[in-house]
Motif scaffolding. Structure first.
Motif, PDB file in Angstrom:
ATOM      1  N   UNK A  28       9.124   6.416  -3.807  1.00  0.00           N
ATOM      2  CA  UNK A  28       8.387   5.572  -4.752  1.00  0.00           C
ATOM      3  C   UNK A  28       8.436   4.107  -4.326  1.00  0.00           C
ATOM      4  N   UNK A  29       9.589   3.661  -3.868  1.00  0.00           N
ATOM      5  CA  UNK A  29       9.728   2.272  -3.412  1.00  0.00           C
ATOM      6  C   UNK A  29       8.826   2.025  -2.204  1.00  0.00           C
ATOM      7  N   UNK A  30       8.849   2.939  -1.247  1.00  0.00           N
ATOM      8  CA  UNK A  30       8.034   2.783  -0.040  1.00  0.00           C
ATOM      9  C   UNK A  30       6.549   2.789  -0.378  1.00  0.00           C
ATOM     10  N   UNK A  31       6.128   3.686  -1.275  1.00  0.00           N
ATOM     11  CA  UNK A  31       4.722   3.727  -1.683  1.00  0.00           C
ATOM     12  C   UNK A  31       4.306   2.426  -2.358  1.00  0.00           C
TER      13      UNK A  31
ATOM     14  N   UNK B 215       6.149  -2.177  10.339  1.00  0.00           N
ATOM     15  CA  UNK B 215       7.221  -3.172  10.437  1.00  0.00           C
ATOM     16  C   UNK B 215       7.314  -3.978   9.146  1.00  0.00           C
ATOM     17  N   UNK B 216       6.166  -4.368   8.575  1.00  0.00           N
ATOM     18  CA  UNK B 216       6.174  -5.094   7.303  1.00  0.00           C
ATOM     19  C   UNK B 216       6.782  -4.250   6.191  1.00  0.00           C
ATOM     20  N   UNK B 217       6.452  -2.964   6.169  1.00  0.00           N
ATOM     21  CA  UNK B 217       7.028  -2.056   5.172  1.00  0.00           C
ATOM     22  C   UNK B 217       8.540  -1.987   5.365  1.00  0.00           C
ATOM     23  N   UNK B 218       8.966  -1.849   6.606  1.00  0.00           N
ATOM     24  CA  UNK B 218      10.392  -1.759   6.904  1.00  0.00           C
ATOM     25  C   UNK B 218      11.138  -3.020   6.464  1.00  0.00           C
TER      26      UNK B 218
ATOM     27  N   UNK C 189       1.470  -2.862  -1.988  1.00  0.00           N
ATOM     28  CA  UNK C 189       1.466  -4.325  -2.072  1.00  0.00           C
ATOM     29  C   UNK C 189       0.975  -4.946  -0.770  1.00  0.00           C
ATOM     30  N   UNK C 190       1.382  -4.372   0.346  1.00  0.00           N
ATOM     31  CA  UNK C 190       0.960  -4.894   1.645  1.00  0.00           C
ATOM     32  C   UNK C 190      -0.540  -4.676   1.851  1.00  0.00           C
ATOM     33  N   UNK C 191      -1.020  -3.496   1.510  1.00  0.00           N
ATOM     34  CA  UNK C 191      -2.455  -3.214   1.633  1.00  0.00           C
ATOM     35  C   UNK C 191      -3.250  -4.198   0.784  1.00  0.00           C
ATOM     36  N   UNK C 192      -2.836  -4.382  -0.461  1.00  0.00           N
ATOM     37  CA  UNK C 192      -3.562  -5.282  -1.358  1.00  0.00           C
ATOM     38  C   UNK C 192      -3.521  -6.721  -0.850  1.00  0.00           C
ATOM     39  N   UNK C 193      -2.353  -7.186  -0.446  1.00  0.00           N
ATOM     40  CA  UNK C 193      -2.226  -8.568   0.028  1.00  0.00           C
ATOM     41  C   UNK C 193      -3.088  -8.793   1.267  1.00  0.00           C
TER      42      UNK C 193
ATOM     43  N   UNK D 215      -2.971   0.963  -3.593  1.00  0.00           N
ATOM     44  CA  UNK D 215      -2.470  -0.364  -3.953  1.00  0.00           C
ATOM     45  C   UNK D 215      -1.499  -0.324  -5.130  1.00  0.00           C
ATOM     46  N   UNK D 216      -1.659   0.645  -6.003  1.00  0.00           N
ATOM     47  CA  UNK D 216      -0.753   0.765  -7.149  1.00  0.00           C
ATOM     48  C   UNK D 216       0.456   1.645  -6.852  1.00  0.00           C
ATOM     49  N   UNK D 217       0.551   2.139  -5.616  1.00  0.00           N
ATOM     50  CA  UNK D 217       1.690   2.966  -5.226  1.00  0.00           C
ATOM     51  C   UNK D 217       1.644   4.368  -5.789  1.00  0.00           C
ATOM     52  N   UNK D 218       0.470   4.821  -6.179  1.00  0.00           N
ATOM     53  CA  UNK D 218       0.332   6.168  -6.740  1.00  0.00           C
ATOM     54  C   UNK D 218       0.041   7.211  -5.676  1.00  0.00           C
ATOM     55  N   UNK D 219      -0.333   6.748  -4.502  1.00  0.00           N
ATOM     56  CA  UNK D 219      -0.688   7.636  -3.405  1.00  0.00           C
ATOM     57  C   UNK D 219      -0.222   6.977  -2.119  1.00  0.00           C
ATOM     58  N   UNK D 220      -0.139   7.759  -1.054  1.00  0.00           N
ATOM     59  CA  UNK D 220       0.201   7.197   0.247  1.00  0.00           C
ATOM     60  C   UNK D 220      -0.735   7.795   1.291  1.00  0.00           C
TER      61      UNK D 220
END
Length: 85
Positions: A7-10, A73-76, A15-19, A46-51
């Protein structure tokens, strides 16, 4: 614990996709068109409901003008920050 990590990773990915989308001056509709997906899929990401699948991640990154490796890398980096908080 595993579900919490997922859930945290999603959420971070979203957030990264949206930004990045906003930085590129793209609407959800624009990005969806580039990636040949429905706008609602971009919203879910963008809402972390899917990956995204790996292949879809490559398409998203192309639409966002970034390398998939840079995206990961940004996700990491963000994940490590949240782990240490």
């Amino acid at each position: 614990m595993v579900l919490k990590r997922i859930a945290i990773i999603k959420t971070i990915m979203g957030k990264i996709i949206k930004a990045r989308r906003i930085k590129q001056g793209l609407s959800q509709e624009d990005l969806a068109g580039i990636c040949e997906v429905d706008r609602s899929y971009i919203s879910q990401l963008e809402r972390g409901l899917n990956e995204p699948s790996v292949s879809k991640l490559f398409e998203l990154c192309e639409g966002l003008n970034m390398k998939p490796s840079d995206f990961i890398k940004l996700v990491e980096i963000e994940y490590e920050k949240q782990k240490s908080d």
